[in-house]
Motif scaffolding. Structure first.
Motif, mmCIF file in Angstrom:
data_model
loop_
_atom_site.group_PDB
_atom_site.id
_atom_site.type_symbol
_atom_site.label_atom_id
_atom_site.label_comp_id
_atom_site.label_asym_id
_atom_site.label_seq_id
_atom_site.Cartn_x
_atom_site.Cartn_y
_atom_site.Cartn_z
ATOM 1 N N LEU A 184 -5.183 5.040 1.115
ATOM 2 C CA LEU A 184 -4.826 4.238 2.285
ATOM 3 C C LEU A 184 -5.990 4.009 3.242
ATOM 4 O O LEU A 184 -5.989 3.036 3.989
ATOM 5 N N PHE A 185 -6.977 4.904 3.244
ATOM 6 C CA PHE A 185 -8.106 4.716 4.153
ATOM 7 C C PHE A 185 -8.869 3.442 3.812
ATOM 8 O O PHE A 185 -9.153 2.616 4.689
ATOM 9 N N SER A 186 -9.180 3.241 2.521
ATOM 10 C CA SER A 186 -9.888 2.025 2.121
ATOM 11 C C SER A 186 -9.009 0.799 2.321
ATOM 12 O O SER A 186 -9.494 -0.283 2.683
ATOM 13 N N ALA A 187 -7.697 0.946 2.089
ATOM 14 C CA ALA A 187 -6.781 -0.170 2.315
ATOM 15 C C ALA A 187 -6.728 -0.551 3.784
ATOM 16 O O ALA A 187 -6.649 -1.734 4.134
ATOM 17 N N GLN A 188 -6.783 0.445 4.654
ATOM 18 C CA GLN A 188 -6.757 0.157 6.089
ATOM 19 C C GLN A 188 -8.022 -0.578 6.520
ATOM 20 O O GLN A 188 -7.975 -1.462 7.384
ATOM 21 N N LEU A 189 -9.162 -0.239 5.914
ATOM 22 C CA LEU A 189 -10.402 -0.949 6.224
ATOM 23 C C LEU A 189 -10.302 -2.419 5.815
ATOM 24 O O LEU A 189 -10.771 -3.299 6.548
ATOM 25 N N GLN A 207 0.831 -1.207 0.000
ATOM 26 C CA GLN A 207 0.000 0.000 0.000
ATOM 27 C C GLN A 207 0.868 1.260 0.000
ATOM 28 O O GLN A 207 0.586 2.228 -0.713
ATOM 29 N N PHE A 208 1.915 1.240 0.809
ATOM 30 C CA PHE A 208 2.842 2.375 0.836
ATOM 31 C C PHE A 208 3.513 2.564 -0.527
ATOM 32 O O PHE A 208 3.624 3.685 -1.026
ATOM 33 N N TRP A 221 2.568 3.330 11.342
ATOM 34 C CA TRP A 221 2.678 4.227 10.193
ATOM 35 C C TRP A 221 1.445 4.148 9.305
ATOM 36 O O TRP A 221 1.000 5.159 8.744
ATOM 37 N N PHE A 222 0.895 2.957 9.154
ATOM 38 C CA PHE A 222 -0.301 2.757 8.333
ATOM 39 C C PHE A 222 -1.459 3.580 8.886
ATOM 40 O O PHE A 222 -2.175 4.265 8.131
ATOM 41 N N ALA A 223 -1.636 3.524 10.180
ATOM 42 C CA ALA A 223 -2.711 4.282 10.819
ATOM 43 C C ALA A 223 -2.485 5.790 10.678
ATOM 44 O O ALA A 223 -3.425 6.548 10.393
ATOM 45 N N HIS A 280 5.384 8.350 1.313
ATOM 46 C CA HIS A 280 6.596 7.990 0.572
ATOM 47 C C HIS A 280 7.769 7.732 1.516
ATOM 48 O O HIS A 280 8.611 6.875 1.248
ATOM 49 N N LYS A 281 7.833 8.458 2.625
ATOM 50 C CA LYS A 281 8.894 8.217 3.605
ATOM 51 C C LYS A 281 8.661 6.903 4.343
ATOM 52 O O LYS A 281 9.601 6.145 4.586
#
Length: 234
Positions: free
Chosen positions: A197-202, A41-42, A134-136, A107-108
């Motif tokens: 990333l929001f949808s990926a986190q879900l 995802q990152f 970091w994902f959150a 990106h970091k």
């Protein structure tokens, strides 16, 4: 009889070893899968994140510097221009300051996560904990950029800039133009921000760690009757 007992003992030890190592291996594979999912995802959002953060930061800093220089070099008979440039420099500086204090850093995170070791179980656990943190943070930052509160803040800042010109400098039409152009730029900045990333986190929170091979196409070109439509994904 003695050999038979030894054989049974060896089989029992082997069975016990399998019972112990199998769950451990399964846990390790799950941890690796979670890390791989977050890393993907990152990686997929990295280019968008870098271009958006650095591009808008450079634009706002450059705008603030140029307008500040314009205001300082304005002639005595150019008071209106000097006032407009000063107001513009202040609003651009506020925008740049906000991006410095609260940047999008996907990106970091992508680079830093890939650099973390994962040879041992302890390293895997530490890497997963950092990846989830970091994902959150990255998902929360994307949500904030698209939030109504962020829209309202940008409208309020541009409204104050327009009001300063309209009321304090007695130029109502120029005040409306300043408000409209400033709000348009702010809305483009908000809507062009990363938002994957929001949808990926879900999906991650629901237990879907499936890694997909996705090729991101930034542009599309299509024919629409007598015209040609071109769109670019920031």
């Amino acid at each position: 009889m003695y050999l038979r007992n030894q054989t049974l003992s060896a089989l029992a030890a082997a069975g016990l070893s399998l019972l112990i190592t199998a769950p451990a291996q399964a846990d390790q594979q799950l941890t690796e899968q979670k890390i791989q999912f977050i890393q993907q995802q990152f990686d997929q959002s990295s280019q968008h994140s870098r271009y958006w953060q650095n591009g808008w930061l450079g634009f706002l800093w450059g705008s603030a510097v140029l307008q500040a220089l314009g205001a300082s070099s304005a002639e005595k008979d150019e008071k209106d221009d000097e006032y407009d440039q000063t107001v513009g420099a202040i609003t651009s500086l506020l925008g740049a300051g906000d991006m410095l204090l609260n940047p999008i850093q996907t990106h970091k995170y992508s680079h830093q996560l890939s650099a973390m070791p994962q040879q041992t179980s302890q390293q895997l656990d530490a890497k997963l904990a950092q990846a989830e943190n970091w994902f959150a943070l990255a998902a929360e930052r994307e949500i904030h950029e698209k939030s109504w509160s962020n829209h309202l803040v940008s409208v309020a800042v541009n409204a104050l800039a327009g009001a300063a010109i309209a009321l304090d400098d007695n130029r109502e039409s120029d005040g409306w133009i300043t408000f409209a152009t400033g709000t348009l730029v702010s809305e483009i900045k908000i809507w062009s921000a990363p938002d994957d990333l929001f949808s990926a986190q879900l999906r991650y929170q629901s237990g879907n760690y499936q890694v997909k091979n996705v090729s991101v196409q930034n542009w599309t070109l299509a024919s629409n009757g007598p015209s040609i439509d071109f769109s670019w994904r920031f």
